[in-house]
Design a protein around this motif. Structure first.
Motif, PDB file in Angstrom:
ATOM      1  N   LEU A 107       0.828  -1.211   0.000  1.00  0.00           N
ATOM      2  CA  LEU A 107       0.000   0.000   0.000  1.00  0.00           C
ATOM      3  C   LEU A 107       0.861   1.260   0.000  1.00  0.00           C
ATOM      4  N   PHE A 108       1.853   1.303   0.891  1.00  0.00           N
ATOM      5  CA  PHE A 108       2.659   2.508   1.019  1.00  0.00           C
ATOM      6  C   PHE A 108       3.652   2.667  -0.132  1.00  0.00           C
ATOM      7  N   LEU A 109       4.080   1.547  -0.700  1.00  0.00           N
ATOM      8  CA  LEU A 109       4.959   1.634  -1.859  1.00  0.00           C
ATOM      9  C   LEU A 109       4.221   2.274  -3.032  1.00  0.00           C
ATOM     10  N   GLU A 110       2.928   1.934  -3.162  1.00  0.00           N
ATOM     11  CA  GLU A 110       2.130   2.465  -4.267  1.00  0.00           C
ATOM     12  C   GLU A 110       1.667   3.895  -3.994  1.00  0.00           C
ATOM     13  N   SER A 111       1.254   4.189  -2.752  1.00  0.00           N
ATOM     14  CA  SER A 111       0.644   5.488  -2.459  1.00  0.00           C
ATOM     15  C   SER A 111       1.658   6.565  -2.102  1.00  0.00           C
ATOM     16  N   ASP A 112       2.818   6.169  -1.562  1.00  0.00           N
ATOM     17  CA  ASP A 112       3.777   7.165  -1.082  1.00  0.00           C
ATOM     18  C   ASP A 112       5.195   6.914  -1.581  1.00  0.00           C
ATOM     19  N   SER A 314      -0.856  16.505  -1.316  1.00  0.00           N
ATOM     20  CA  SER A 314      -1.359  15.282  -1.936  1.00  0.00           C
ATOM     21  C   SER A 314      -2.798  15.041  -1.495  1.00  0.00           C
ATOM     22  N   GLU A 315      -3.619  14.543  -2.409  1.00  0.00           N
ATOM     23  CA  GLU A 315      -5.006  14.216  -2.089  1.00  0.00           C
ATOM     24  C   GLU A 315      -5.150  12.795  -1.540  1.00  0.00           C
ATOM     25  N   ILE A 316      -4.060  12.036  -1.504  1.00  0.00           N
ATOM     26  CA  ILE A 316      -4.146  10.610  -1.189  1.00  0.00           C
ATOM     27  C   ILE A 316      -4.387  10.340   0.297  1.00  0.00           C
ATOM     28  N   GLN A 317      -3.904  11.223   1.190  1.00  0.00           N
ATOM     29  CA  GLN A 317      -4.024  11.021   2.638  1.00  0.00           C
ATOM     30  C   GLN A 317      -3.417   9.665   3.029  1.00  0.00           C
ATOM     31  N   GLN A 318      -2.118   9.546   2.775  1.00  0.00           N
ATOM     32  CA  GLN A 318      -1.441   8.263   2.906  1.00  0.00           C
ATOM     33  C   GLN A 318      -1.532   7.683   4.321  1.00  0.00           C
ATOM     34  N   ILE A 319      -1.320   8.514   5.332  1.00  0.00           N
ATOM     35  CA  ILE A 319      -1.326   8.005   6.705  1.00  0.00           C
ATOM     36  C   ILE A 319      -2.723   7.557   7.100  1.00  0.00           C
ATOM     37  N   LYS A 320      -3.739   8.312   6.712  1.00  0.00           N
ATOM     38  CA  LYS A 320      -5.108   7.889   7.014  1.00  0.00           C
ATOM     39  C   LYS A 320      -5.416   6.552   6.352  1.00  0.00           C
ATOM     40  N   LYS A 321      -5.005   6.378   5.116  1.00  0.00           N
ATOM     41  CA  LYS A 321      -5.246   5.104   4.441  1.00  0.00           C
ATOM     42  C   LYS A 321      -4.522   3.968   5.156  1.00  0.00           C
ATOM     43  N   GLY A 322      -3.331   4.261   5.689  1.00  0.00           N
ATOM     44  CA  GLY A 322      -2.624   3.255   6.465  1.00  0.00           C
ATOM     45  C   GLY A 322      -3.388   2.860   7.713  1.00  0.00           C
TER      46      GLY A 322
END
Length: 483
Positions: A107-112, A314-322
């Protein structure tokens, strides 16, 4: 009277018209859109002044300036790591990591574009004095550079101790670079870093302004706390620089936080994060890739982890998705510690599903506010979770500022992001996601130890709250998307 009513009607009409134009000219989620409409329509003029400072999104140019830094050091780091690990076992071997951890890493490799590092050594700190004794000692031993970001840096006892260490190293020819947040560190005098700079160091304020009262970007704060020493030692977590974090403010009492010292290749993504933030902050002293910034380190321990950043660029909100991924994968338990519990609908629903699925969900929040409005929203959502069947504990031994989550005693996250909308969408944050059952169990044990200093918030306690307090909680919750 007729003239007054006509003028009032015109003002209300114009105010509503401009409120709609103002809010809809920028892309927002539905909750934030309605919250800003309420503010602008029911607080004429005042609401627009508030929006000017708090509601404006980052300009496209500033977002581009921040994103443009993202390549520094990472390509070289990834290539060198591939060579180093070519004959090694998988980063997430079956001995240490489950399928859950592998999914998180993907997930984090793809999003961040967050690389996964192995063989790290982690030391956890829950006491400010212990953390700063370790940090200051490591800074005095720096040989090449000290890079430092803090949201809050104060001119007090511990602030001057840290500054003295930085000045000592700068005088010895060590590269010392400091980023402090313009709003969080607003109490600093303009000449606080003057001696450091005269010795060759450099300190810059993030999104600062020579006219702080008209700084239209103060809603977007660098909430990160990062220290990198020689590219080999890193610190990150919840502690800022100030005597209150040593428990020396009567208002808060003992300050209970979680921070960590990292030794190993996980320091290198922190280094890259600093370079990005530095180059997005300064205009005349850009940093470039140097091998001394990214020394590949031999195995220091056995902890696998990823450093994940998020922010309004970024619109992805990587930490929230984690967080959502962790919660949805839990099979036995979810333990959350946060000073601000203001989840958006997606997080709230994910937690409620976990509770209804029989997962043991425990949440710990402080017994007192440092930001009253946000705290009222926190208690509102705490009541929501209690109604769903979760356990909510109120830490009663001072102020709880830790930002941690651990699932099943297997995976945990420690960092700077609170469990609220601001941290997910508006602040620049950084978290470590750790795939090591020993560290996760250590974090879980810390939670259990804190329960001994807490009390369980019950439905009966909530029912006995005054109507005025309940109103403040509901009212605060209405503005949670823009807190």
């Amino acid at each position: 009277m007729q003239l007054f009513l006509s003028i009032t009607s015109i003002i209300i009409t114009l105010n509503t018209f401009f409120a709609i134009i103002t809010v809809f000219r920028e892309k927002r989620d539905i909750a934030a859109t309605w919250a800003w409409l309420v503010v602008l329509i029911f607080l004429p003029v005042v609401g627009f002044v508030f929006y000017l400072f708090v509601g404006n999104k980052l300009s496209r140019k500033k977002i581009f300036d921040i994103k443009a830094q993202e390549s520094i050091g990472m390509y070289e780091l990834v290539q060198a790591q591939k060579e180093m690990l070519a004959d090694d076992e998988d980063l997430l071997s079956s001995k240490q990591a489950s399928e859950n951890a592998k999914e998180m890493a993907s997930l984090f490799l793809e999003s961040d574009e967050s690389i996964l590092t192995k063989g790290n050594k982690i030391q956890l700190f829950t006491d400010g004095a212990e953390k700063y004794e370790s940090l200051i000692a490591d800074m005095y031993n720096a040989k090449h550079h000290i890079h430092l970001i803090y949201y809050i840096f104060k001119d007090d006892k511990i602030g001057r101790r840290v500054l003295t260490a930085l000045e000592d190293r700068a005088a010895a020819g060590i590269e010392v670079l400091v980023i402090y947040d313009a709003l969080g560190s607003r109490s600093l005098k303009f000449n606080f870093f003057k001696k450091l700079e005269s010795l060759g160091g450099c300190a810059e304020s993030f999104f600062g302004s020579s006219h702080s009262l008209i700084n239209l970007r103060f809603n977007y704060r660098n909430h990160r706390k990062i220290v990198i020493i020689d590219g080999k030692i890193g610190y990150t977590g919840g502690f800022n620089v100030g005597d209150e974090y040593l428990g020396e403010y009567k208002k808060f009492g003992y300050w209970r936080d979680t921070h960590m010292k990292i030794e190993g290749n996980a320091v290198l993504p922190l280094q890259s994060r600093f370079l990005m933030d530095w180059n997005a902050t300064v205009t005349n002293y850009k940093l470039e890739y140097q091998e001394n910034y990214f020394p590949l380190i031999k195995k220091q321990g056995k902890t696998n982890m990823q450093i994940v950043s998020s922010g309004p660029d970024s619109e992805i909100q990587q930490i929230k998705k984690g967080y959502i991924k962790m919660i949805s994968m839990a099979k036995e338990s979810i333990f959350i510690q946060t000073p601000y519990f203001v989840p958006d609908d997606s997080l709230l629903e994910t937690l409620e599903i976990a509770v209804m699925s029989g997962i043991d969900v425990k949440i710990m929040i402080p017994n007192k506010p440092d930001h009253p409005f946000i705290y009222r929203a926190t208690t509102y959502y705490a009541a929501e979770m209690i109604a769903a069947g979760a356990e909510v504990y109120i830490y009663d031994n001072g102020f709880l500022h830790a930002k941690t989550i651990v699932i099943d005693g297997e995976i945990c996250s420690i960092g700077t992001a609170n469990f609220d909308v601001r941290s997910f969408k508006l602040n620049f944050e950084v978290n470590a996601f750790i795939y090591d059952p020993e560290v996760a169990k250590q974090q879980r044990d810390i939670f259990y130890n804190d329960i001994e200093k807490s009390y369980l918030l019950t439905q009966e306690m909530l029912d006995n709250q005054s109507k005025w307090l309940k109103f403040k909680q509901v009212f605060s919750r209405l503005f949670s998307p823009i807190l």
